[in-house]
Design a protein around this motif. Structure first.
Motif, PDB file in Angstrom:
ATOM      1  N   HIS A 313       0.807  -1.225   0.000  1.00  0.00           N
ATOM      2  CA  HIS A 313       0.000   0.000   0.000  1.00  0.00           C
ATOM      3  C   HIS A 313       0.839   1.274   0.000  1.00  0.00           C
ATOM      4  O   HIS A 313       0.364   2.319  -0.400  1.00  0.00           O
ATOM      5  CB  HIS A 313      -0.918   0.038   1.228  1.00  0.00           C
ATOM      6  CG  HIS A 313      -1.934  -1.048   1.279  1.00  0.00           C
ATOM      7  ND1 HIS A 313      -1.633  -2.329   1.710  1.00  0.00           N
ATOM      8  CD2 HIS A 313      -3.250  -1.071   0.944  1.00  0.00           C
ATOM      9  CE1 HIS A 313      -2.721  -3.080   1.643  1.00  0.00           C
ATOM     10  NE2 HIS A 313      -3.706  -2.345   1.178  1.00  0.00           N
ATOM     11  N   ASP A 314       2.090   1.181   0.495  1.00  0.00           N
ATOM     12  CA  ASP A 314       2.905   2.384   0.612  1.00  0.00           C
ATOM     13  C   ASP A 314       4.384   2.076   0.389  1.00  0.00           C
ATOM     14  O   ASP A 314       4.765   0.929   0.121  1.00  0.00           O
ATOM     15  CB  ASP A 314       2.691   3.043   1.985  1.00  0.00           C
ATOM     16  CG  ASP A 314       2.975   2.082   3.152  1.00  0.00           C
ATOM     17  OD1 ASP A 314       3.857   1.207   3.018  1.00  0.00           O
ATOM     18  OD2 ASP A 314       2.313   2.204   4.198  1.00  0.00           O
ATOM     19  N   GLU A 315       5.228   3.116   0.508  1.00  0.00           N
ATOM     20  CA  GLU A 315       6.657   2.973   0.226  1.00  0.00           C
ATOM     21  C   GLU A 315       7.326   1.973   1.166  1.00  0.00           C
ATOM     22  O   GLU A 315       8.169   1.183   0.742  1.00  0.00           O
ATOM     23  CB  GLU A 315       7.360   4.332   0.333  1.00  0.00           C
ATOM     24  CG  GLU A 315       6.925   5.363  -0.686  1.00  0.00           C
ATOM     25  CD  GLU A 315       5.879   6.309  -0.126  1.00  0.00           C
ATOM     26  OE1 GLU A 315       5.045   5.856   0.688  1.00  0.00           O
ATOM     27  OE2 GLU A 315       5.890   7.494  -0.514  1.00  0.00           O
ATOM     28  N   THR A 316       6.976   2.034   2.449  1.00  0.00           N
ATOM     29  CA  THR A 316       7.600   1.133   3.420  1.00  0.00           C
ATOM     30  C   THR A 316       7.338  -0.320   3.063  1.00  0.00           C
ATOM     31  O   THR A 316       8.254  -1.158   3.086  1.00  0.00           O
ATOM     32  CB  THR A 316       7.063   1.423   4.838  1.00  0.00           C
ATOM     33  OG1 THR A 316       7.376   2.771   5.196  1.00  0.00           O
ATOM     34  CG2 THR A 316       7.687   0.477   5.859  1.00  0.00           C
ATOM     35  N   GLU A 317       6.098  -0.632   2.729  1.00  0.00           N
ATOM     36  CA  GLU A 317       5.754  -2.007   2.366  1.00  0.00           C
ATOM     37  C   GLU A 317       6.430  -2.420   1.063  1.00  0.00           C
ATOM     38  O   GLU A 317       6.897  -3.559   0.929  1.00  0.00           O
ATOM     39  CB  GLU A 317       4.238  -2.150   2.261  1.00  0.00           C
ATOM     40  CG  GLU A 317       3.519  -2.014   3.597  1.00  0.00           C
ATOM     41  CD  GLU A 317       2.003  -2.001   3.462  1.00  0.00           C
ATOM     42  OE1 GLU A 317       1.329  -1.710   4.467  1.00  0.00           O
ATOM     43  OE2 GLU A 317       1.497  -2.262   2.351  1.00  0.00           O
ATOM     44  N   MET A 318       6.500  -1.514   0.108  1.00  0.00           N
ATOM     45  CA  MET A 318       7.158  -1.833  -1.158  1.00  0.00           C
ATOM     46  C   MET A 318       8.635  -2.145  -0.934  1.00  0.00           C
ATOM     47  O   MET A 318       9.171  -3.121  -1.489  1.00  0.00           O
ATOM     48  CB  MET A 318       7.003  -0.674  -2.138  1.00  0.00           C
ATOM     49  CG  MET A 318       7.724  -0.880  -3.471  1.00  0.00           C
ATOM     50  SD  MET A 318       7.053  -2.256  -4.446  1.00  0.00           S
ATOM     51  CE  MET A 318       5.796  -1.384  -5.396  1.00  0.00           C
ATOM     52  N   ASP A 319       9.309  -1.329  -0.127  1.00  0.00           N
ATOM     53  CA  ASP A 319      10.726  -1.565   0.151  1.00  0.00           C
ATOM     54  C   ASP A 319      10.938  -2.905   0.851  1.00  0.00           C
ATOM     55  O   ASP A 319      11.905  -3.618   0.560  1.00  0.00           O
ATOM     56  CB  ASP A 319      11.290  -0.429   1.014  1.00  0.00           C
ATOM     57  CG  ASP A 319      11.375   0.889   0.244  1.00  0.00           C
ATOM     58  OD1 ASP A 319      11.397   0.845  -1.003  1.00  0.00           O
ATOM     59  OD2 ASP A 319      11.408   1.948   0.891  1.00  0.00           O
ATOM     60  N   ARG A 320      10.050  -3.236   1.775  1.00  0.00           N
ATOM     61  CA  ARG A 320      10.150  -4.533   2.458  1.00  0.00           C
ATOM     62  C   ARG A 320      10.031  -5.678   1.464  1.00  0.00           C
ATOM     63  O   ARG A 320      10.849  -6.604   1.460  1.00  0.00           O
ATOM     64  CB  ARG A 320       9.030  -4.672   3.505  1.00  0.00           C
ATOM     65  CG  ARG A 320       9.211  -3.892   4.780  1.00  0.00           C
ATOM     66  CD  ARG A 320       7.968  -4.058   5.637  1.00  0.00           C
ATOM     67  NE  ARG A 320       7.593  -5.463   5.728  1.00  0.00           N
ATOM     68  CZ  ARG A 320       6.332  -5.910   5.816  1.00  0.00           C
ATOM     69  NH1 ARG A 320       5.330  -5.031   5.808  1.00  0.00           N
ATOM     70  NH2 ARG A 320       6.073  -7.193   5.911  1.00  0.00           N
ATOM     71  N   VAL A 321       9.008  -5.613   0.632  1.00  0.00           N
ATOM     72  CA  VAL A 321       8.709  -6.716  -0.294  1.00  0.00           C
ATOM     73  C   VAL A 321       9.813  -6.873  -1.338  1.00  0.00           C
ATOM     74  O   VAL A 321      10.169  -7.990  -1.712  1.00  0.00           O
ATOM     75  CB  VAL A 321       7.345  -6.491  -0.963  1.00  0.00           C
ATOM     76  CG1 VAL A 321       7.124  -7.466  -2.113  1.00  0.00           C
ATOM     77  CG2 VAL A 321       6.224  -6.634   0.071  1.00  0.00           C
ATOM     78  N   LEU A 322      10.392  -5.749  -1.794  1.00  0.00           N
ATOM     79  CA  LEU A 322      11.469  -5.835  -2.779  1.00  0.00           C
ATOM     80  C   LEU A 322      12.718  -6.493  -2.205  1.00  0.00           C
ATOM     81  O   LEU A 322      13.587  -6.946  -2.955  1.00  0.00           O
ATOM     82  CB  LEU A 322      11.804  -4.437  -3.313  1.00  0.00           C
ATOM     83  CG  LEU A 322      10.766  -3.814  -4.235  1.00  0.00           C
ATOM     84  CD1 LEU A 322      11.183  -2.412  -4.656  1.00  0.00           C
ATOM     85  CD2 LEU A 322      10.536  -4.680  -5.468  1.00  0.00           C
ATOM     86  N   GLY A 323      12.800  -6.554  -0.886  1.00  0.00           N
ATOM     87  CA  GLY A 323      13.940  -7.197  -0.246  1.00  0.00           C
ATOM     88  C   GLY A 323      13.711  -8.666   0.064  1.00  0.00           C
ATOM     89  O   GLY A 323      14.594  -9.329   0.611  1.00  0.00           O
ATOM     90  N   LYS A 358      14.544  -1.251  -9.596  1.00  0.00           N
ATOM     91  CA  LYS A 358      14.728  -2.559  -8.956  1.00  0.00           C
ATOM     92  C   LYS A 358      13.680  -3.556  -9.444  1.00  0.00           C
ATOM     93  O   LYS A 358      13.976  -4.731  -9.672  1.00  0.00           O
ATOM     94  CB  LYS A 358      14.655  -2.407  -7.437  1.00  0.00           C
ATOM     95  CG  LYS A 358      14.976  -3.683  -6.677  1.00  0.00           C
ATOM     96  CD  LYS A 358      15.011  -3.443  -5.171  1.00  0.00           C
ATOM     97  CE  LYS A 358      16.186  -2.572  -4.789  1.00  0.00           C
ATOM     98  NZ  LYS A 358      16.324  -2.483  -3.301  1.00  0.00           N
ATOM     99  N   ILE A 359      12.456  -3.088  -9.627  1.00  0.00           N
ATOM    100  CA  ILE A 359      11.381  -3.954 -10.120  1.00  0.00           C
ATOM    101  C   ILE A 359      11.697  -4.454 -11.526  1.00  0.00           C
ATOM    102  O   ILE A 359      11.524  -5.640 -11.837  1.00  0.00           O
ATOM    103  CB  ILE A 359      10.034  -3.195 -10.100  1.00  0.00           C
ATOM    104  CG1 ILE A 359       9.536  -3.070  -8.657  1.00  0.00           C
ATOM    105  CG2 ILE A 359       8.984  -3.911 -10.957  1.00  0.00           C
ATOM    106  CD1 ILE A 359       8.352  -2.148  -8.496  1.00  0.00           C
ATOM    107  N   ARG A 360      12.188  -3.560 -12.363  1.00  0.00           N
ATOM    108  CA  ARG A 360      12.546  -3.965 -13.729  1.00  0.00           C
ATOM    109  C   ARG A 360      13.728  -4.928 -13.740  1.00  0.00           C
ATOM    110  O   ARG A 360      13.760  -5.890 -14.512  1.00  0.00           O
ATOM    111  CB  ARG A 360      12.842  -2.720 -14.567  1.00  0.00           C
ATOM    112  CG  ARG A 360      11.588  -1.927 -14.942  1.00  0.00           C
ATOM    113  CD  ARG A 360      11.895  -0.818 -15.899  1.00  0.00           C
ATOM    114  NE  ARG A 360      12.605   0.290 -15.250  1.00  0.00           N
ATOM    115  CZ  ARG A 360      11.994   1.300 -14.637  1.00  0.00           C
ATOM    116  NH1 ARG A 360      10.662   1.342 -14.585  1.00  0.00           N
ATOM    117  NH2 ARG A 360      12.696   2.265 -14.079  1.00  0.00           N
ATOM    118  N   GLU A 361      14.706  -4.678 -12.883  1.00  0.00           N
ATOM    119  CA  GLU A 361      15.872  -5.551 -12.807  1.00  0.00           C
ATOM    120  C   GLU A 361      15.480  -6.966 -12.372  1.00  0.00           C
ATOM    121  O   GLU A 361      16.014  -7.954 -12.868  1.00  0.00           O
ATOM    122  CB  GLU A 361      16.890  -4.980 -11.812  1.00  0.00           C
ATOM    123  CG  GLU A 361      17.604  -3.734 -12.309  1.00  0.00           C
ATOM    124  CD  GLU A 361      18.483  -3.123 -11.234  1.00  0.00           C
ATOM    125  OE1 GLU A 361      18.596  -3.729 -10.142  1.00  0.00           O
ATOM    126  OE2 GLU A 361      19.083  -2.051 -11.490  1.00  0.00           O
TER     127      GLU A 361
END
Length: 415
Positions: A313-323, A358-361
């Motif tokens: 839903h937000d930047e914090t969650e996106m950063d977590r999930v990308l890791g 990062k998503i594209r990579e």
């Protein structure tokens, strides 16, 4: 307030708890705090506090604490009591402490949704520290938390009727999984437009009943005819008037689109249950699940042949999930969990800059969710970087959902 560690832990757990507490220091957690009893400050502990303070015993394959609870004395010293704690109560104590530890881990990751209402310590919880409620803590902070609290009780009841060992036996009779992620990629390649995940949904907490004449199988077939790549089926009964029976009926009706089980997952048991009912994919919500849970559940999904759609839903969650290792499909929900306000610019915001790179990579497919009603909306999120959209309300309310899809995209995408 002193920074403390519950003493009824092993050294490793205490160290982990201390780390989690330090990481979470910047996060406001008003629900509870540890405070010294009567300002007792041990002048000279009976033994170093860094050593394990629990003697363990085995009970039906589980390790339980027994005897030697810590007690604070009038002179401020800490001693080991010779009295023992009933095994049943000892188990409650350990479970309560694990929950507190999990709460701190969740807080350190920015998770605001609590798994269940806060409670005080069990009857025999002892030691120089007291658990004190800072506020009522038994009122959900938003509708998602209310759903999760109810889901926690619901899943416990369902597990009693169909334990995991039974579900694993039923897997052999489940229909084969279809490639959910592959279907999205194929649709995007074919049409040049975001692949459609059309949602079979009768109601929602914010909008009420969306369609009175609700026939899940007919709606699913209309979606498929209109060019949907995949379908999302609501299975929550209390808040969305959905059911696993709807999911099973759609699968058994010969619908070829892969099916996403739209459920509020809090335990791996639900993933097995969804697979038995015919799901090809499952929703995992980052606002609810800590990182290790998401990673573990993704592994379970891959073991069962399912695709995991991880929602943020937000930047914090996106950063977590990308890791998190193994994430292949991310959904960006444009709906604010607290206010239910929808803003599709949220999708663009989360896909800008380094996150988008990062998503594209990683080759991750992004799904735009909520607030999509017109061809302009579809074009906006596609330009932002999504290759799939999940749409429910604007389609299910249409008298003819097949035509509704053409209206949503501004063209016929069924060919």
């Amino acid at each position: 307030m002193d920074s403390v560690i519950p003493l009824r832990t092993t050294t490793a757990t205490a160290a982990a708890t201390a780390t989690a507490a330090t990481s979470a220091a910047a996060t406001v957690r008003p629900q509870f705090s540890f405070q010294l009893l009567a300002n007792l400050r041990p002048k000279k502990p009976a033994f170093p506090l860094s050593v394990p303070t629990t003697i363990f015993t085995s009970h039906r394959g589980r390790v339980l604490p027994r005897c030697s609870p810590l007690r604070a004395q009038e002179d401020g010293s800490v001693v080991v009591s010779e009295s023992s704690i009933p095994e049943g109560e000892a188990l409650k104590i350990k479970e309560w402490e694990v929950e507190r530890f999990q709460d701190e881990i969740a807080a350190s990751q920015g998770i605001k949704i609590r798994r269940r209402p806060t409670t005080g310590p069990p009857l025999h919880y002892v030691g120089p520290f007291e658990f004190r409620m800072q506020n009522e803590g038994n009122t959900p902070c938003n509708i998602l938390e209310e759903i999760i609290w109810y889901k926690d009780k619901e899943v416990s009841q369902m597990k009693e009727k169909k334990p995991l060992i039974l579900l694993k036996k039923l897997l052999s009779g489940a229909p084969p999984t279809r490639d959910f992620l592959g279907a999205l990629k194929a649709s995007y390649s074919r049409t040049g437009l975001p692949a459609l995940i059309a949602e079979v949904k009768k109601a929602s907490p914010s909008r009420g009943v969306l369609r009175e004449d609700f026939n899940p199988v007919e709606i699913a077939k209309a979606y498929e005819k209109g060019g949907a790549a995949c379908l999302s089926v609501l299975t929550d009964q209390k808040y969305f008037q959905g059911s696993f029976e709807n999911l099973e009926a759609i699968r058994n009706a010969g619908v070829e689109c892969p099916l996403l089980c739209k459920e509020f997952v809090i335990e791996a048991w639900q993933i097995y249950y969804a697979r038995v009912k015919g799901a090809d994919a499952i929703l995992l919500i980052a606002a609810v699940l800590p990182n290790l849970d998401i990673q573990y559940m993704i592994k379970i999904c891959k073991l069962l042949g399912l695709t995991a759609l991880v929602e943020v839903h937000d930047e914090t969650e996106m950063d977590r999930v990308l890791g998190i290792e193994g994430v292949e499909l991310i959904g960006i929900n444009n709906r604010d969990l607290g206010t239910f306000k929808v803003d599709i610019s949220n999708t663009k915001k989360l896909l800008e800059g380094e996150r988008g790179e990062k998503i594209r990579e990683k080759g991750i497919i992004v799904v735009g969710e909520s607030g999509l009603f017109t061809p302009a909306d579809i074009g906006y999120v596609q330009e932002a970087g999504v290759k799939a959209v999940l749409v429910g309300e604007s389609l299910v309310k249409q008298e003819d959902p097949t035509k509704g899809i053409s209206g949503l995209f501004g063209k016929d995408i069924s060919c």
